[in-house]
Design a protein around this motif. Structure first.
Motif, PDB file in Angstrom:
ATOM      1  N   MET A   1       0.843  -1.178   0.000  1.00 27.75           N
ATOM      2  CA  MET A   1       0.000   0.000   0.000  1.00 27.75           C
ATOM      3  C   MET A   1       0.884   1.236   0.000  1.00 27.75           C
ATOM      4  O   MET A   1       2.067   1.174   0.299  1.00 27.75           O
ATOM      5  N   THR A   2       0.294   2.379  -0.332  1.00 24.06           N
ATOM      6  CA  THR A   2       1.006   3.642  -0.365  1.00 24.06           C
ATOM      7  C   THR A   2       0.474   4.540   0.740  1.00 24.06           C
ATOM      8  O   THR A   2      -0.730   4.810   0.798  1.00 24.06           O
ATOM      9  N   GLN A   3       1.368   4.982   1.611  1.00 22.65           N
ATOM     10  CA  GLN A   3       1.021   5.929   2.655  1.00 22.65           C
ATOM     11  C   GLN A   3       1.353   7.326   2.142  1.00 22.65           C
ATOM     12  O   GLN A   3       2.509   7.653   1.908  1.00 22.65           O
ATOM     13  N   HIS A   4       0.327   8.143   1.987  1.00 20.19           N
ATOM     14  CA  HIS A   4       0.481   9.475   1.392  1.00 20.19           C
ATOM     15  C   HIS A   4       0.350  10.532   2.474  1.00 20.19           C
ATOM     16  O   HIS A   4      -0.624  10.532   3.242  1.00 20.19           O
ATOM     17  N   PHE A   5       1.330  11.420   2.552  1.00 17.27           N
ATOM     18  CA  PHE A   5       1.337  12.504   3.525  1.00 17.27           C
ATOM     19  C   PHE A   5       1.484  13.826   2.791  1.00 17.27           C
ATOM     20  O   PHE A   5       2.437  14.013   2.030  1.00 17.27           O
ATOM     21  N   GLU A   6       0.544  14.712   3.043  1.00 13.56           N
ATOM     22  CA  GLU A   6       0.544  16.028   2.389  1.00 13.56           C
ATOM     23  C   GLU A   6      -0.312  16.981   3.192  1.00 13.56           C
ATOM     24  O   GLU A   6      -1.350  16.601   3.753  1.00 13.56           O
ATOM     25  N   ALA A   7       0.100  18.227   3.259  1.00 17.88           N
ATOM     26  CA  ALA A   7      -0.710  19.240   3.938  1.00 17.88           C
ATOM     27  C   ALA A   7      -1.947  19.520   3.099  1.00 17.88           C
ATOM     28  O   ALA A   7      -1.835  19.759   1.888  1.00 17.88           O
ATOM     29  N   PRO A   8      -3.149  19.473   3.676  1.00 13.50           N
ATOM     30  CA  PRO A   8      -4.362  19.750   2.894  1.00 13.50           C
ATOM     31  C   PRO A   8      -4.378  21.181   2.389  1.00 13.50           C
ATOM     32  O   PRO A   8      -3.619  22.042   2.832  1.00 13.50           O
ATOM     33  N   TYR A   9      -5.288  21.435   1.468  1.00 16.42           N
ATOM     34  CA  TYR A   9      -5.316  22.734   0.791  1.00 16.42           C
ATOM     35  C   TYR A   9      -5.493  23.890   1.768  1.00 16.42           C
ATOM     36  O   TYR A   9      -4.805  24.916   1.650  1.00 16.42           O
ATOM     37  N   ASP A  10      -6.389  23.747   2.731  1.00 15.89           N
ATOM     38  CA  ASP A  10      -6.656  24.864   3.643  1.00 15.89           C
ATOM     39  C   ASP A  10      -5.572  25.027   4.706  1.00 15.89           C
ATOM     40  O   ASP A  10      -5.531  26.056   5.390  1.00 15.89           O
ATOM     41  N   GLU A  11      -4.667  24.031   4.871  1.00 18.64           N
ATOM     42  CA  GLU A  11      -3.600  24.128   5.861  1.00 18.64           C
ATOM     43  C   GLU A  11      -2.214  24.233   5.238  1.00 18.64           C
ATOM     44  O   GLU A  11      -1.221  24.358   5.962  1.00 18.64           O
ATOM     45  N   ALA A  12      -2.137  24.174   3.917  1.00 18.94           N
ATOM     46  CA  ALA A  12      -0.837  24.216   3.245  1.00 18.94           C
ATOM     47  C   ALA A  12      -0.302  25.648   3.283  1.00 18.94           C
ATOM     48  O   ALA A  12      -0.787  26.530   2.571  1.00 18.94           O
ATOM     49  N   ALA A  13       0.680  25.883   4.134  1.00 20.51           N
ATOM     50  CA  ALA A  13       1.276  27.207   4.271  1.00 20.51           C
ATOM     51  C   ALA A  13       2.716  27.059   4.726  1.00 20.51           C
ATOM     52  O   ALA A  13       3.090  26.071   5.361  1.00 20.51           O
ATOM     53  N   TRP A  14       3.535  28.047   4.376  1.00 23.87           N
ATOM     54  CA  TRP A  14       4.936  28.089   4.778  1.00 23.87           C
ATOM     55  C   TRP A  14       5.121  29.218   5.779  1.00 23.87           C
ATOM     56  O   TRP A  14       4.651  30.327   5.559  1.00 23.87           O
ATOM     57  N   GLN A  15       5.806  28.925   6.876  1.00 26.10           N
ATOM     58  CA  GLN A  15       6.030  29.894   7.939  1.00 26.10           C
ATOM     59  C   GLN A  15       7.523  30.196   8.050  1.00 26.10           C
ATOM     60  O   GLN A  15       8.357  29.303   7.895  1.00 26.10           O
ATOM     61  N   VAL A  16       7.847  31.457   8.336  1.00 29.93           N
ATOM     62  CA  VAL A  16       9.232  31.905   8.476  1.00 29.93           C
ATOM     63  C   VAL A  16       9.535  32.095   9.953  1.00 29.93           C
ATOM     64  O   VAL A  16       8.778  32.753  10.678  1.00 29.93           O
ATOM     65  N   GLN A  17      10.637  31.495  10.397  1.00 27.03           N
ATOM     66  CA  GLN A  17      11.137  31.661  11.773  1.00 27.03           C
ATOM     67  C   GLN A  17      12.532  32.260  11.687  1.00 27.03           C
ATOM     68  O   GLN A  17      13.453  31.645  11.142  1.00 27.03           O
ATOM     69  N   ALA A  18      12.679  33.485  12.192  1.00 26.51           N
ATOM     70  CA  ALA A  18      13.942  34.219  12.071  1.00 26.51           C
ATOM     71  C   ALA A  18      14.390  34.682  13.442  1.00 26.51           C
ATOM     72  O   ALA A  18      13.566  34.986  14.311  1.00 26.51           O
ATOM     73  N   GLY A  19      15.724  34.752  13.626  1.00 28.28           N
ATOM     74  CA  GLY A  19      16.287  35.250  14.866  1.00 28.28           C
ATOM     75  C   GLY A  19      17.460  34.421  15.329  1.00 28.28           C
ATOM     76  O   GLY A  19      17.550  33.218  15.031  1.00 28.28           O
ATOM     77  N   GLY A  20      18.370  35.102  16.085  1.00 29.48           N
ATOM     78  CA  GLY A  20      19.527  34.392  16.633  1.00 29.48           C
ATOM     79  C   GLY A  20      20.498  33.893  15.602  1.00 29.48           C
ATOM     80  O   GLY A  20      21.150  32.860  15.804  1.00 29.48           O
ATOM     81  N   GLY A  21      20.604  34.584  14.465  1.00 27.66           N
ATOM     82  CA  GLY A  21      21.523  34.134  13.421  1.00 27.66           C
ATOM     83  C   GLY A  21      21.051  32.915  12.671  1.00 27.66           C
ATOM     84  O   GLY A  21      21.861  32.227  12.031  1.00 27.66           O
ATOM     85  N   GLU A  22      19.749  32.629  12.678  1.00 25.93           N
ATOM     86  CA  GLU A  22      19.182  31.465  11.989  1.00 25.93           C
ATOM     87  C   GLU A  22      17.936  31.886  11.229  1.00 25.93           C
ATOM     88  O   GLU A  22      17.187  32.769  11.673  1.00 25.93           O
TER      89      GLU A  22
ATOM     90  N   GLN B   1      13.998  35.387   2.434  1.00 15.46           N
ATOM     91  CA  GLN B   1      15.158  35.901   1.718  1.00 15.46           C
ATOM     92  C   GLN B   1      15.765  37.098   2.434  1.00 15.46           C
ATOM     93  O   GLN B   1      16.997  37.267   2.443  1.00 15.46           O
ATOM     94  N   ARG B   2      14.948  37.958   3.028  1.00 13.55           N
ATOM     95  CA  ARG B   2      15.492  39.085   3.796  1.00 13.55           C
ATOM     96  C   ARG B   2      16.254  38.590   5.017  1.00 13.55           C
ATOM     97  O   ARG B   2      17.296  39.156   5.395  1.00 13.55           O
ATOM     98  N   CYS B   3      15.762  37.525   5.649  1.00 13.46           N
ATOM     99  CA  CYS B   3      16.456  36.971   6.806  1.00 13.46           C
ATOM    100  C   CYS B   3      17.805  36.393   6.399  1.00 13.46           C
ATOM    101  O   CYS B   3      18.819  36.608   7.075  1.00 13.46           O
ATOM    102  N   VAL B   4      17.840  35.669   5.287  1.00 21.97           N
ATOM    103  CA  VAL B   4      19.089  35.062   4.822  1.00 21.97           C
ATOM    104  C   VAL B   4      20.092  36.141   4.429  1.00 21.97           C
ATOM    105  O   VAL B   4      21.312  35.995   4.649  1.00 21.97           O
ATOM    106  N   ALA B   5      19.620  37.258   3.869  1.00 23.56           N
ATOM    107  CA  ALA B   5      20.527  38.332   3.466  1.00 23.56           C
ATOM    108  C   ALA B   5      21.240  38.952   4.656  1.00 23.56           C
ATOM    109  O   ALA B   5      22.339  39.516   4.499  1.00 23.56           O
TER     110      ALA B   5
END
Length: 429
Positions: free
Chosen positions: A153-174, A294-298
């Motif tokens: 069988m195939t186990q499929h893992f994916e964020a659903p449409y209403d929860e698919a989002a990317w979050q940025v965590q910046a600080g402390g040189g990371e 990208q601003r954090c990485v710069a």
């Protein structure tokens, strides 16, 4: 005399039965005589005239005639009113070379049968025998189904449409660009001071085995003309961070997401390898979070070289002088350099650092003086000054984030690197 070919009994007029004619070289009269001889032989061998264990063709009161038919393997089937009662294995009907030890005069499924062989279904011992035989068949089928391995069988893992989002965590040189994957874990792009971009995959449950992952870029449903792209393979480790890509593949995944593709990670499950696991990264809403990442990485400290080897020298508070222990570390570094000089080492990079106490200007000067003191010692020991590069980072690159004595002692340092150009630049040249 040529033996008659396979024949069958068909119902005739007034409830009688007759043999059907089969084309062959044997005359019809000879076939009829042979059939009567076979029937008479089984009639004589019957232990009871009321019922024959061999199903001999005979007429019974109030019922039609039971007939027997033989197939190519020496099995004989009983038919009554169009219903088969076989296969019945008769003694002498199977060749001696194919006869099993213990064959009785009349066996069905390898078990001797008692009672009337021609008893109709639902009457007398015949119904009980059929029930027993059906129970044996069901038991055998259940045992066979248990032993047959289940389909993969195939186990499929994916964020659903209403929860698919990317979050940025910046600080402390990371800097982190994170997407949560329900019931699986999370995926993130990570970069810190002096480190290249990396991709990391985290799982909620500790894997039990090591596997190899296949990395693909899959088009979303609305990209009809796009085709999947093969991005390579990577090794999955038995840890909560089983997968980590270096700069080249991490950038490739980030570019695929910007183009609207869905990077997919496929591998055999990390439990027993029976199922196929597919982890899909959604590109939905990544353009909303990418500018902030990208601003954090710069704002991070960037290195224009790849690190082959690293040595660290620690200093006392407000000091840049080398003691006996630091000189021994530098002597070991010089021996390593001479041994690795022909293995891709292009230059030596010195990075001076200071702790957070003091002003920025003072810490920059102090970190520079520490790096220059190390360079002087290396030049005195025979390393060309043109091969040594010096950088001063002040307090901007702490190796340990804290405000106590241990953190300050760890951050007062000079880092000595064996360096070479990045692999991407080397290929471009």
């Amino acid at each position: 005399m040529v033996s008659p070919r396979r024949s069958s009994w068909t119902p005739g007029a007034a409830g009688t039965w007759r043999r059907s004619a089969v084309a062959g070289t044997v005359p019809r009269a000879s076939r009829m005589a042979s059939g009567r001889a076979i029937a008479n032989r089984f009639m004589r061998s019957s232990p009871s005239k009321a019922s024959s264990p061999h199903g001999t063709p005979r007429r019974r009161a109030g019922s039609r005639v039971l007939v027997q038919d033989s197939d190519a393997h020496g099995y004989r089937r009983l038919r009554r009113g169009g219903l088969e009662y076989g296969p019945w294995l008769l003694e002498g009907s199977r060749p001696a070379s194919r006869r099993r030890p213990g064959d009785a005069r009349c066996r069905r499924g390898g078990h001797s049968l008692g009672g009337a062989a021609g008893t109709p279904r639902g009457k007398g011992s015949g119904a009980a025998a059929d029930i027993r035989d059906m129970s044996r068949i069901l038991l055998w089928l259940s045992a066979w189904l248990v032993t047959v391995p289940a389909a993969a069988m195939t186990q499929h893992f994916e964020a659903p449409y209403d929860e698919a989002a990317w979050q940025v965590q910046a600080g402390g040189g990371e800097c982190r660009l994170v997407q949560k994957i329900p019931f699986y874990g999370r995926a993130e792009f990570y970069q810190a001071d002096g480190q290249p971009l990396a991709f990391r995959l985290y799982v909620n449950r500790l894997p039990e085995r090591i596997a190899v992952a296949h990395i693909l870029s899959v088009p979303p449903p609305w990209k009809h003309d796009a085709r999947p792209r093969d991005l390579g393979r990577a090794r999955l480790l038995a840890s909560l961070n089983p997968l980590e890509f270096e700069r080249a593949l991490a950038l490739r995944l980030l570019y695929e997401l910007q183009e609207g593709m869905y990077p997919a990670i496929r591998y055999r499950d990390l439990a027993d390898g029976r199922d196929q696991v597919e982890v899909l990264l959604s590109s939905l809403r990544i353009r909303d979070a990418l500018p902030r990442f990208q601003r954090c990485v710069a704002g991070l400290i960037q290195l224009d070289f790849d690190i082959l080897k690293e040595h660290v020298l620690h200093f006392e508070t407000d000091s840049y002088l080398l003691d006996y222990r630091q000189r021994r570390i530098l002597d070991r570094f010089i021996r390593d350099y001479r041994r690795m000089r022909g293995r891709g080492v292009e230059r030596i990079v010195l990075g001076g650092h200071a702790d957070e106490r003091g002003t920025d200007r003072y810490n920059d000067r102090l970190s520079l003086r520490r790096a220059l003191e190390v360079k002087k010692y290396l030049v005195r020991r025979g390393i060309p000054a043109s091969r040594i590069e010096v950088h001063a980072y002040g307090e901007r690159w702490p190796v340990r984030k804290g405000h106590d004595r241990r953190s300050w002692a760890a951050n007062r340092r000079v880092t000595v690197w064996f360096a070479r150009r990045p692999a991407a630049l080397a290929r471009r040249d």
